[in-house]
Design an enzyme around this catalytic site. Structure first.
Site, PDB file in Angstrom:
ATOM      1  N   ARG A 174       0.831  -1.208   0.000  1.00 16.02           N
ATOM      2  CA  ARG A 174       0.000   0.000   0.000  1.00 16.02           C
ATOM      3  C   ARG A 174       0.863   1.255   0.000  1.00 16.02           C
ATOM      4  NH1 ARG A 174      -2.148  -3.784  -0.967  1.00 16.02           N
ATOM      5  NH2 ARG A 174      -4.007  -4.761  -0.098  1.00 16.02           N
ATOM      6  N   SER A 251     -11.008   0.743   4.116  1.00 14.30           N
ATOM      7  CA  SER A 251     -10.165   0.305   5.230  1.00 14.30           C
ATOM      8  C   SER A 251      -9.433   1.510   5.807  1.00 14.30           C
ATOM      9  CB  SER A 251      -9.156  -0.738   4.757  1.00 14.30           C
ATOM     10  OG  SER A 251      -9.820  -1.895   4.298  1.00 14.30           O
ATOM     11  N   GLU A 355      -4.721   4.426   6.634  1.00 15.11           N
ATOM     12  CA  GLU A 355      -4.551   4.304   5.188  1.00 15.11           C
ATOM     13  C   GLU A 355      -5.003   5.541   4.434  1.00 15.11           C
ATOM     14  OE1 GLU A 355      -5.894   1.361   1.517  1.00 15.11           O
ATOM     15  OE2 GLU A 355      -5.745   0.584   3.552  1.00 15.11           O
TER      16      GLU A 355
END
Length: 364
Positions: A174, A251, A355
């Site tokens: 990520r 998320s 995130e």
């Protein structure tokens, strides 16, 4: 500052609600907001902003951002070019260039219909193609770095358009060089993918494997896409105006990657929460490292699905999503997120990392 003269030829508006531009439906206004659909208009907007010494913030689809209550000063720029083009075919691979403003899931849907494998497990992820290499988006056993070939990048310092290959992007979990670079320095214009013609679907993720095996239809790209969409929908991870649990940034925390030694310590610390025969979810993440499940850690720290009173809380369907139920504030969201971090920190000794990208938090 909002009284600055805007040339009528520019696609720029003032005092635009950012709550209307994000999936969380939170945040104050953008001082100025632009949606150029061509590179010429994009450059013209940037020149105008630079002329007036306005900071520039780049916005994709608004699905992975948190906007401050005070809004965003300067110009928020959402590049809206959305074409795609097959560049060539070579030894079973099809190279497709997609503009940054193209809806990600529309690109996945098109790829599956064309029998092009490589992104089917990334179905249902909201947002635009331009954000895909920044976040190195991934789900259900796939991530963008696997099919990424190159991206056209506008460097705002040199005013040059560069082509970045996979090595230049320095992809991580990520993560990428684009994500780590100063905000606003680089603007993704297009992304080229290498997809496999008539290739098999990717079935690495156990939950997806089980879901596909339960189907009577063949294990095709379309079957995998439909099962991914079904799994995401059950978790409210597909944008649905009829599902209040989908009013989130997806998320909110990434799955922590820690040393094997620290993972052993976490397992020992959390063993009292295990059911009979259960093991703590733990996956190899490179030499000497393990990846843990952030959702599991949140749940076993005592914060379950649906936790939270008032306008901000955990999703009823997924502990990893923080939901805005209406009439809330970004400040309340960030306070709630820190509350979750603190619970996991005390219970497991693990530091959760958010995130979503924070916009308008310059002084924080």
């Amino acid at each position: 500052m909002s009284t600055l003269s805007i040339p009528p030829t520019l696609p720029v508006s003032s005092q635009v609600s950012m709550a209307d531009k994000t999936t969380l439906r939170l945040g104050g206004p953008a001082q100025f907001f632009a949606t150029p659909t061509t590179r010429d208009d994009l450059l013209a907007c940037l020149v105008w902003a630079d002329t007036h010494a306005l900071p520039v913030t780049i916005l994709g689809g608004g699905s992975n951002v948190v906007v401050a209550d005070k809004g965003i000063s300067g110009l928020v720029l959402q590049y809206a070019a959305s074409d795609k083009q097959i560049l060539r075919e070579d030894q079973g691979h099809v190279y497709v260039r997609v503009d940054a403003g193209h809806e990600w899931d529309a690109f996945v849907e098109w790829s599956v219909k064309q029998d092009l494998a490589g992104v089917e497990c990334l179905s249902g992820i909201p947002g635009h193609v331009g954000a895909a290499p920044i976040q190195n988006i991934g789900a259900y056993g796939q991530d963008v770095s696997e099919t990424f070939m190159s991206a056209e990048i506008l460097d705002r310092e040199s005013h040059q358009i560069q082509t970045w290959d996979k090595e230049a992007c320095a992809f991580g979990y990520r993560d990428s060089r684009l994500k780590q670079s100063p905000k606003g320095r680089y603007i993704v214009l297009s992304v080229t993918f290498s997809l496999t013609k008539d290739g098999p679907p990717t079935l690495r993720y156990p939950e997806l494997q089980r879901s596909v095996q339960e189907q009577t239809s063949p294990q095709s790209l379309q079957t995998v896409r439909q099962q991914v969409l079904s799994l995401r929908k059950k978790k409210s991870m597909v944008i649905d105006p009829n599902d209040p649990n989908s009013q989130s940034a997806g998320s909110f925390f990434v799955n922590p990657i820690i040393s094997d030694k620290q993972a052993d310590q976490v397992a020992e610390k959390m063993k009292h929460t295990l059911k009979q025969g259960e093991k703590m979810p733990r996956y190899p993440a490179g030499p000497g490292q393990s990846k843990l499940s952030a959702a599991w850690l949140i749940d076993r720290s005592g914060l379950h699905k649906g936790y939270g009173d008032g306008p901000i809380g955990l999703s009823d369907n997924h502990t990893l999503a923080i939901v805005h139920k209406g009439n809330g504030s970004t400040q309340a969201l960030m306070t709630f997120a820190e509350h979750i971090r603190e619970h996991v920190r005390k219970a497991a000794g693990v530091e959760l990392v958010q995130e979503p990208v924070l916009l308008g938090f310059e002084n924080k």
